[in-house]
Write a protein that holds these residues in place. Structure first.
Motif, PDB file in Angstrom:
ATOM      1  N   PHE A 260      -4.981   6.440  -6.107  1.00 13.87           N
ATOM      2  CA  PHE A 260      -5.183   6.882  -4.724  1.00 13.87           C
ATOM      3  C   PHE A 260      -6.514   6.360  -4.178  1.00 13.87           C
ATOM      4  O   PHE A 260      -6.583   5.855  -3.051  1.00 13.87           O
ATOM      5  CB  PHE A 260      -5.152   8.410  -4.628  1.00 13.87           C
ATOM      6  N   ASP A 261      -7.566   6.487  -4.981  1.00 17.62           N
ATOM      7  CA  ASP A 261      -8.880   5.996  -4.558  1.00 17.62           C
ATOM      8  C   ASP A 261      -8.851   4.488  -4.386  1.00 17.62           C
ATOM      9  O   ASP A 261      -9.419   3.949  -3.423  1.00 17.62           O
ATOM     10  CB  ASP A 261      -9.932   6.402  -5.580  1.00 17.62           C
ATOM     11  N   ALA A 262      -8.166   3.797  -5.283  1.00 22.33           N
ATOM     12  CA  ALA A 262      -8.104   2.339  -5.197  1.00 22.33           C
ATOM     13  C   ALA A 262      -7.438   1.898  -3.901  1.00 22.33           C
ATOM     14  O   ALA A 262      -7.898   0.963  -3.233  1.00 22.33           O
ATOM     15  CB  ALA A 262      -7.363   1.777  -6.407  1.00 22.33           C
ATOM     16  N   VAL A 263      -6.369   2.575  -3.514  1.00 22.97           N
ATOM     17  CA  VAL A 263      -5.658   2.184  -2.291  1.00 22.97           C
ATOM     18  C   VAL A 263      -6.522   2.437  -1.063  1.00 22.97           C
ATOM     19  O   VAL A 263      -6.620   1.580  -0.169  1.00 22.97           O
ATOM     20  CB  VAL A 263      -4.310   2.923  -2.170  1.00 22.97           C
TER      21      VAL A 263
ATOM     22  N   ALA B 274       0.835  -1.205   0.000  1.00 20.68           N
ATOM     23  CA  ALA B 274       0.000   0.000   0.000  1.00 20.68           C
ATOM     24  C   ALA B 274       0.868   1.253   0.000  1.00 20.68           C
ATOM     25  O   ALA B 274       0.594   2.209  -0.741  1.00 20.68           O
ATOM     26  CB  ALA B 274      -0.933  -0.003   1.201  1.00 20.68           C
ATOM     27  N   LEU B 275       1.913   1.270   0.811  1.00 16.39           N
ATOM     28  CA  LEU B 275       2.810   2.425   0.857  1.00 16.39           C
ATOM     29  C   LEU B 275       3.524   2.601  -0.477  1.00 16.39           C
ATOM     30  O   LEU B 275       3.638   3.732  -0.985  1.00 16.39           O
ATOM     31  CB  LEU B 275       3.820   2.251   1.989  1.00 16.39           C
ATOM     32  N   ALA B 276       3.998   1.506  -1.053  1.00 16.85           N
ATOM     33  CA  ALA B 276       4.695   1.589  -2.343  1.00 16.85           C
ATOM     34  C   ALA B 276       3.760   2.124  -3.426  1.00 16.85           C
ATOM     35  O   ALA B 276       4.172   2.949  -4.264  1.00 16.85           O
ATOM     36  CB  ALA B 276       5.234   0.216  -2.730  1.00 16.85           C
ATOM     37  N   ARG B 277       2.518   1.702  -3.426  1.00 12.89           N
ATOM     38  CA  ARG B 277       1.564   2.172  -4.435  1.00 12.89           C
ATOM     39  C   ARG B 277       1.249   3.654  -4.263  1.00 12.89           C
ATOM     40  O   ARG B 277       1.137   4.395  -5.248  1.00 12.89           O
ATOM     41  CB  ARG B 277       0.287   1.340  -4.361  1.00 12.89           C
ATOM     42  N   LEU B 278       1.114   4.103  -3.029  1.00 10.24           N
ATOM     43  CA  LEU B 278       0.872   5.532  -2.801  1.00 10.24           C
ATOM     44  C   LEU B 278       2.053   6.364  -3.272  1.00 10.24           C
ATOM     45  O   LEU B 278       1.876   7.434  -3.874  1.00 10.24           O
ATOM     46  CB  LEU B 278       0.586   5.780  -1.326  1.00 10.24           C
TER      47      LEU B 278
ATOM     48  N   ARG C 127      -7.842  17.021  -5.209  1.00 13.65           N
ATOM     49  CA  ARG C 127      -8.562  16.009  -6.012  1.00 13.65           C
ATOM     50  C   ARG C 127      -7.584  14.997  -6.617  1.00 13.65           C
ATOM     51  O   ARG C 127      -7.718  14.593  -7.765  1.00 13.65           O
ATOM     52  CB  ARG C 127      -9.385  16.686  -7.102  1.00 13.65           C
ATOM     53  N   ILE C 128      -6.632  14.565  -5.828  1.00 11.56           N
ATOM     54  CA  ILE C 128      -5.621  13.653  -6.371  1.00 11.56           C
ATOM     55  C   ILE C 128      -6.231  12.312  -6.769  1.00 11.56           C
ATOM     56  O   ILE C 128      -5.705  11.631  -7.657  1.00 11.56           O
ATOM     57  CB  ILE C 128      -4.458  13.441  -5.386  1.00 11.56           C
ATOM     58  N   HIS C 129      -7.346  11.925  -6.156  1.00 15.42           N
ATOM     59  CA  HIS C 129      -7.994  10.664  -6.507  1.00 15.42           C
ATOM     60  C   HIS C 129      -8.675  10.742  -7.875  1.00 15.42           C
ATOM     61  O   HIS C 129      -8.970   9.705  -8.474  1.00 15.42           O
ATOM     62  CB  HIS C 129      -9.009  10.270  -5.443  1.00 15.42           C
ATOM     63  N   VAL C 130      -8.917  11.971  -8.355  1.00 12.34           N
ATOM     64  CA  VAL C 130      -9.464  12.166  -9.705  1.00 12.34           C
ATOM     65  C   VAL C 130      -8.326  12.181 -10.724  1.00 12.34           C
ATOM     66  O   VAL C 130      -8.418  11.539 -11.780  1.00 12.34           O
ATOM     67  CB  VAL C 130     -10.274  13.479  -9.764  1.00 12.34           C
ATOM     68  N   HIS C 131      -7.249  12.889 -10.410  1.00  9.35           N
ATOM     69  CA  HIS C 131      -6.120  12.982 -11.330  1.00  9.35           C
ATOM     70  C   HIS C 131      -5.379  11.648 -11.463  1.00  9.35           C
ATOM     71  O   HIS C 131      -4.906  11.306 -12.560  1.00  9.35           O
ATOM     72  CB  HIS C 131      -5.154  14.068 -10.861  1.00  9.35           C
TER      73      HIS C 131
ATOM     74  N   GLY D 170     -20.447   5.982  12.044  1.00  7.46           N
ATOM     75  CA  GLY D 170     -21.148   5.731  10.789  1.00  7.46           C
ATOM     76  C   GLY D 170     -20.161   5.777   9.650  1.00  7.46           C
ATOM     77  O   GLY D 170     -19.118   6.427   9.760  1.00  7.46           O
ATOM     78  N   PRO D 171     -20.423   5.087   8.549  1.00  2.33           N
ATOM     79  CA  PRO D 171     -19.462   5.036   7.438  1.00  2.33           C
ATOM     80  C   PRO D 171     -19.206   6.406   6.840  1.00  2.33           C
ATOM     81  O   PRO D 171     -20.081   7.274   6.833  1.00  2.33           O
ATOM     82  CB  PRO D 171     -20.133   4.101   6.429  1.00  2.33           C
ATOM     83  N   GLY D 172     -17.987   6.593   6.347  1.00  2.00           N
ATOM     84  CA  GLY D 172     -17.622   7.854   5.726  1.00  2.00           C
ATOM     85  C   GLY D 172     -17.813   7.823   4.219  1.00  2.00           C
ATOM     86  O   GLY D 172     -17.849   6.754   3.604  1.00  2.00           O
ATOM     87  N   GLU D 173     -17.937   8.999   3.648  1.00  2.00           N
ATOM     88  CA  GLU D 173     -18.007   9.171   2.190  1.00  2.00           C
ATOM     89  C   GLU D 173     -16.820  10.023   1.765  1.00  2.00           C
ATOM     90  O   GLU D 173     -16.679  11.159   2.218  1.00  2.00           O
ATOM     91  CB  GLU D 173     -19.308   9.854   1.796  1.00  2.00           C
ATOM     92  N   LEU D 174     -15.957   9.476   0.919  1.00  2.00           N
ATOM     93  CA  LEU D 174     -14.793  10.228   0.475  1.00  2.00           C
ATOM     94  C   LEU D 174     -15.251  11.454  -0.313  1.00  2.00           C
ATOM     95  O   LEU D 174     -15.962  11.335  -1.306  1.00  2.00           O
ATOM     96  CB  LEU D 174     -13.900   9.346  -0.405  1.00  2.00           C
TER      97      LEU D 174
END
Length: 265
Positions: free
Chosen positions: A87-90, A25-29, A79-83, A107-111
């Motif tokens: 990031f979103d996958a990890v 996970a760290l390597a992918r980030l 918005r790095i998860h869009v670019h 309660g569950p969070g929404e990114l």
């Protein structure tokens, strides 16, 4: 998250998460950050999503004033998860929204956003005291919803290179006054002397001293959107401080009470 972590979060507004993103996970980030850097390698001007560092005045002020910046040297990215969807996958594979965030907030969070926070050696500028809820998007129901952020260090974050600092318990004070300039919108003229939004000294709590949060690479801190935090400049010659944060909308946590302005320290 164990009971003691939940207690620390309720009382202090933040909790350390050792080794949250280790190994693959760290390597992918880190590789995903590399792709962000490739996207901005030739940039000479900051935009709303990519803020370049600028010696002396800092990246945010340079962006607002239309001043020169260091080519391709990122200070932050929005918005790095869009670019870079990795990031979103990890964060999904780490189960942050339905796991850590849900247990923390009830309660569950929404990114709702994800950021790169780069603080290069020598030129890495400071971030002043602020609360993330002061920058919540329009339409955010502050009386019904809260924000929880998970901030992950991708390299060691130390007091020398600008780790986060928090005011324990400040999340219980409600939203404090912020002063400074709002970010200019596309097409608006540059500001002559931009002041980054911040909580002024006279509004800082007097009930506790700030606490530094050094982190090993892959470790993280989870914090409430109302807790006061900042980071100092990177004064090292060779130690970058790079981190990513994931911001989640949650049902308003029970501890996020608001007190009248007159009762604030």
């Amino acid at each position: 998250m164990v009971d003691s972590d939940s207690r620390d979060l309720r009382e202090n507004g933040f909790v350390r998460l050792p080794g949250l993103a280790s190994g693959d996970a760290l390597a992918r980030l880190r590789r995903a950050v590399g792709r962000l850097e490739e996207l901005t390698r030739e940039r000479t001007v900051s935009t709303g999503d990519f803020v370049l560092e600028a010696p002396g005045i800092g990246g945010w002020a340079a962006w607002q004033q239309g001043a020169g910046a260091l080519t391709g040297v990122l200070r932050s990215a929005d918005r790095i998860h869009v670019h870079v969807p990795e990031f979103d996958a990890v964060q999904r594979e780490l189960g942050l929204a339905d796991g850590l965030v849900a247990r923390a907030a009830g309660g569950p969070g929404e990114l709702i956003n994800a950021f790169l926070w780069a603080k290069p050696p020598v030129v890495g500028s400071a971030k002043p005291w602020h609360q993330d809820m002061a920058f919540a998007p329009p339409g955010f129901a502050a009386r019904e919803q809260g924000i929880v952020t998970i901030w992950i260090a991708l390299e060691p974050a130390t007091e020398r290179n600008g780790c986060l600092e928090f005011f324990p318990g400040s999340h219980l004070l409600g939203l404090l006054p912020h002063t400074g300039d709002r970010e200019r919108l596309p097409g608006e003229p540059p500001l002559q002397a931009a002041v980054e939004p911040h909580v002024a000294d006279e509004h800082l709590p007097r009930t506790a001293d700030p606490v530094a949060m050094p982190l090993d690479a892959g470790s993280a801190v989870l914090f409430d959107g109302l807790v006061l935090h900042r980071s100092a400049p990177n004064t090292t010659a060779t130690e970058p401080r790079t981190a990513v944060s994931f911001v989640y909308k949650v049902p308003q946590p029970s501890w996020a009470r608001r007190v009248p302005a007159a009762a604030r320290p």
